[in-house]
Design a protein around this motif. Sequence first.
Motif, PDB file in Angstrom:
ATOM      1  N   GLU A   3       0.732  -1.213  -0.043  1.00  0.00           N
ATOM      2  CA  GLU A   3       0.128   0.009  -0.048  1.00  0.00           C
ATOM      3  C   GLU A   3       1.018   1.282  -0.094  1.00  0.00           C
ATOM      4  N   LEU A   4       1.971   1.222   0.810  1.00  0.00           N
ATOM      5  CA  LEU A   4       2.855   2.210   0.843  1.00  0.00           C
ATOM      6  C   LEU A   4       3.581   2.721  -0.553  1.00  0.00           C
ATOM      7  N   LYS A   5       3.844   1.456  -1.220  1.00  0.00           N
ATOM      8  CA  LYS A   5       4.607   1.740  -2.430  1.00  0.00           C
ATOM      9  C   LYS A   5       3.728   2.374  -3.286  1.00  0.00           C
ATOM     10  N   ARG A   6       2.407   1.678  -3.409  1.00  0.00           N
ATOM     11  CA  ARG A   6       1.183   2.310  -4.409  1.00  0.00           C
ATOM     12  C   ARG A   6       1.073   4.062  -3.979  1.00  0.00           C
ATOM     13  N   ALA A   7       1.103   4.087  -2.747  1.00  0.00           N
ATOM     14  CA  ALA A   7       0.810   5.756  -2.546  1.00  0.00           C
ATOM     15  C   ALA A   7       2.280   6.327  -3.007  1.00  0.00           C
ATOM     16  N   GLU A   8       3.324   5.760  -2.758  1.00  0.00           N
ATOM     17  CA  GLU A   8       4.458   6.580  -3.237  1.00  0.00           C
ATOM     18  C   GLU A   8       4.236   6.751  -4.756  1.00  0.00           C
ATOM     19  N   ASP A   9       3.846   5.655  -5.536  1.00  0.00           N
ATOM     20  CA  ASP A   9       3.852   5.797  -7.133  1.00  0.00           C
ATOM     21  C   ASP A   9       2.786   6.822  -7.553  1.00  0.00           C
ATOM     22  N   GLN A  10       1.820   6.942  -6.596  1.00  0.00           N
ATOM     23  CA  GLN A  10       0.880   7.694  -6.925  1.00  0.00           C
ATOM     24  C   GLN A  10       1.327   9.252  -6.671  1.00  0.00           C
ATOM     25  N   ILE A  11       2.120   9.678  -5.816  1.00  0.00           N
ATOM     26  CA  ILE A  11       2.796  10.907  -5.637  1.00  0.00           C
ATOM     27  C   ILE A  11       3.584  11.297  -6.754  1.00  0.00           C
ATOM     28  N   SER A  12       4.529  10.018  -6.977  1.00  0.00           N
ATOM     29  CA  SER A  12       5.382  10.451  -8.346  1.00  0.00           C
ATOM     30  C   SER A  12       4.690  10.663  -9.266  1.00  0.00           C
ATOM     31  N   ASP A  13       3.590   9.960  -9.821  1.00  0.00           N
ATOM     32  CA  ASP A  13       2.946   9.933 -11.067  1.00  0.00           C
ATOM     33  C   ASP A  13       2.272  11.463 -11.064  1.00  0.00           C
ATOM     34  N   ARG A  14       1.757  11.959  -9.711  1.00  0.00           N
ATOM     35  CA  ARG A  14       1.223  13.305  -9.829  1.00  0.00           C
ATOM     36  C   ARG A  14       2.209  14.306  -9.974  1.00  0.00           C
ATOM     37  N   ILE A  15       3.585  14.403  -9.635  1.00  0.00           N
ATOM     38  CA  ILE A  15       4.698  14.955  -9.736  1.00  0.00           C
ATOM     39  C   ILE A  15       4.808  15.057 -11.492  1.00  0.00           C
ATOM     40  N   ALA A  16       4.755  13.801 -11.883  1.00  0.00           N
ATOM     41  CA  ALA A  16       5.109  13.863 -13.463  1.00  0.00           C
ATOM     42  C   ALA A  16       3.744  14.646 -14.175  1.00  0.00           C
ATOM     43  N   ASP A  17       2.597  14.303 -13.749  1.00  0.00           N
ATOM     44  CA  ASP A  17       1.681  15.070 -14.332  1.00  0.00           C
ATOM     45  C   ASP A  17       1.847  16.357 -14.284  1.00  0.00           C
ATOM     46  N   ASN A  18       2.188  17.005 -13.059  1.00  0.00           N
ATOM     47  CA  ASN A  18       2.372  18.546 -12.785  1.00  0.00           C
ATOM     48  C   ASN A  18       3.408  18.902 -13.628  1.00  0.00           C
ATOM     49  N   MET A  19       4.257  18.412 -14.109  1.00  0.00           N
ATOM     50  CA  MET A  19       5.439  19.027 -15.028  1.00  0.00           C
ATOM     51  C   MET A  19       4.834  19.415 -16.288  1.00  0.00           C
ATOM     52  N   LYS A  20       3.850  18.713 -16.858  1.00  0.00           N
ATOM     53  CA  LYS A  20       2.974  19.259 -17.872  1.00  0.00           C
ATOM     54  C   LYS A  20       2.733  20.733 -17.895  1.00  0.00           C
ATOM     55  N   THR A  21       2.320  21.302 -16.671  1.00  0.00           N
ATOM     56  CA  THR A  21       1.914  22.608 -16.422  1.00  0.00           C
ATOM     57  C   THR A  21       3.049  23.627 -16.791  1.00  0.00           C
ATOM     58  N   PHE A  22       4.410  23.210 -16.714  1.00  0.00           N
ATOM     59  CA  PHE A  22       5.428  24.052 -16.955  1.00  0.00           C
ATOM     60  C   PHE A  22       5.871  23.599 -18.342  1.00  0.00           C
ATOM     61  N   GLY A  23       5.388  22.934 -18.958  1.00  0.00           N
ATOM     62  CA  GLY A  23       5.959  22.485 -20.380  1.00  0.00           C
ATOM     63  C   GLY A  23       7.194  21.486 -20.187  1.00  0.00           C
ATOM     64  N   VAL A  24       7.227  20.669 -19.365  1.00  0.00           N
ATOM     65  CA  VAL A  24       8.427  20.073 -19.300  1.00  0.00           C
ATOM     66  C   VAL A  24       7.497  18.561 -19.325  1.00  0.00           C
ATOM     67  N   SER A  25       8.520  17.478 -19.779  1.00  0.00           N
ATOM     68  CA  SER A  25       8.032  16.157 -20.248  1.00  0.00           C
ATOM     69  C   SER A  25       7.716  15.540 -18.900  1.00  0.00           C
ATOM     70  N   SER A  26       6.800  14.415 -18.888  1.00  0.00           N
ATOM     71  CA  SER A  26       6.263  13.910 -17.685  1.00  0.00           C
ATOM     72  C   SER A  26       7.495  12.799 -17.273  1.00  0.00           C
ATOM     73  N   THR A  27       8.563  12.703 -18.039  1.00  0.00           N
ATOM     74  CA  THR A  27       9.565  11.682 -17.815  1.00  0.00           C
ATOM     75  C   THR A  27      10.325  12.462 -16.691  1.00  0.00           C
ATOM     76  N   VAL A  28      10.587  13.973 -16.938  1.00  0.00           N
ATOM     77  CA  VAL A  28      11.266  14.830 -16.124  1.00  0.00           C
ATOM     78  C   VAL A  28      10.618  14.348 -14.739  1.00  0.00           C
ATOM     79  N   GLY A  29       9.334  14.727 -14.832  1.00  0.00           N
ATOM     80  CA  GLY A  29       8.420  14.761 -13.531  1.00  0.00           C
ATOM     81  C   GLY A  29       8.640  13.567 -12.795  1.00  0.00           C
ATOM     82  N   ARG A  30       8.603  12.157 -13.544  1.00  0.00           N
ATOM     83  CA  ARG A  30       8.632  10.969 -13.148  1.00  0.00           C
ATOM     84  C   ARG A  30      10.102  10.819 -12.262  1.00  0.00           C
TER      85      ARG A  30
END
Length: 183
Positions: A3-30
Amino acid sequence: MEELKRAEDQISDRIADNMKTFGVSSTVGRLLGIIYLNRKPMTLDELAEETGMSKTRMSQVMRQMMALNIAEKEFVKGSRKEHYRVENDYVQTFISLFTTNWREVVSKNSQLARRLQEQLNQVENMYDGELSEPTQKKKEELENELEEWTTYYDWISRLVDFFESGEILDSVPLKRKSPKDDK
C-alpha cells in the motif's frame, strides 16, 4: 508495504503530471518524483532500473533537469558513478521551473525585438528617411508594438527576479496566516 509503495507511486505520478503545467515532459517529472521520494542521490543505473528506461535516456533527462535547475550531480564517497539529487523543496522547484522557462522566453523575445528594431531602422535608412505616408504609419505602428512588447518582457523579467530573490514569499507566504495570528 504494498500500500505504501502504491501511495509513493501515486505521488510520483502526480509530480510527473504536474510537470506538463511547466511545459516539461512527464519523464522529467517521473524522475523528479523518484529521486525526491528516494530521499538520497541516485545513479543513472538505479534510475534506469526504477523506470524501465535506458541509461542513455536517463542521462538525457538528467541533463534536461540540470538545465532546469531542479537537479544536480552530487559526489558520493566510495562510488565512482555519478549520482544525481533533486531539489527537495516543492516551492524552490516551482520557482526554478518558472524562472528558468520564463528567463528563456524573455531572452529570446528581447533578442527578436532588437533585431526587428534594427530592421525598421534599416527600412528608414534605405529611403533616407523619406518614407511614404502609409509606410511611415506602418513603421510607427510596429515601433509602438515593439515598445509594448519590450515593456511586457521587462515586466516578466522583473517578475522572475521577484521569484528568484524569494521576495514572492514575503507577499505570498507558504502558509496562510490564521485569524489568530492577527491578534
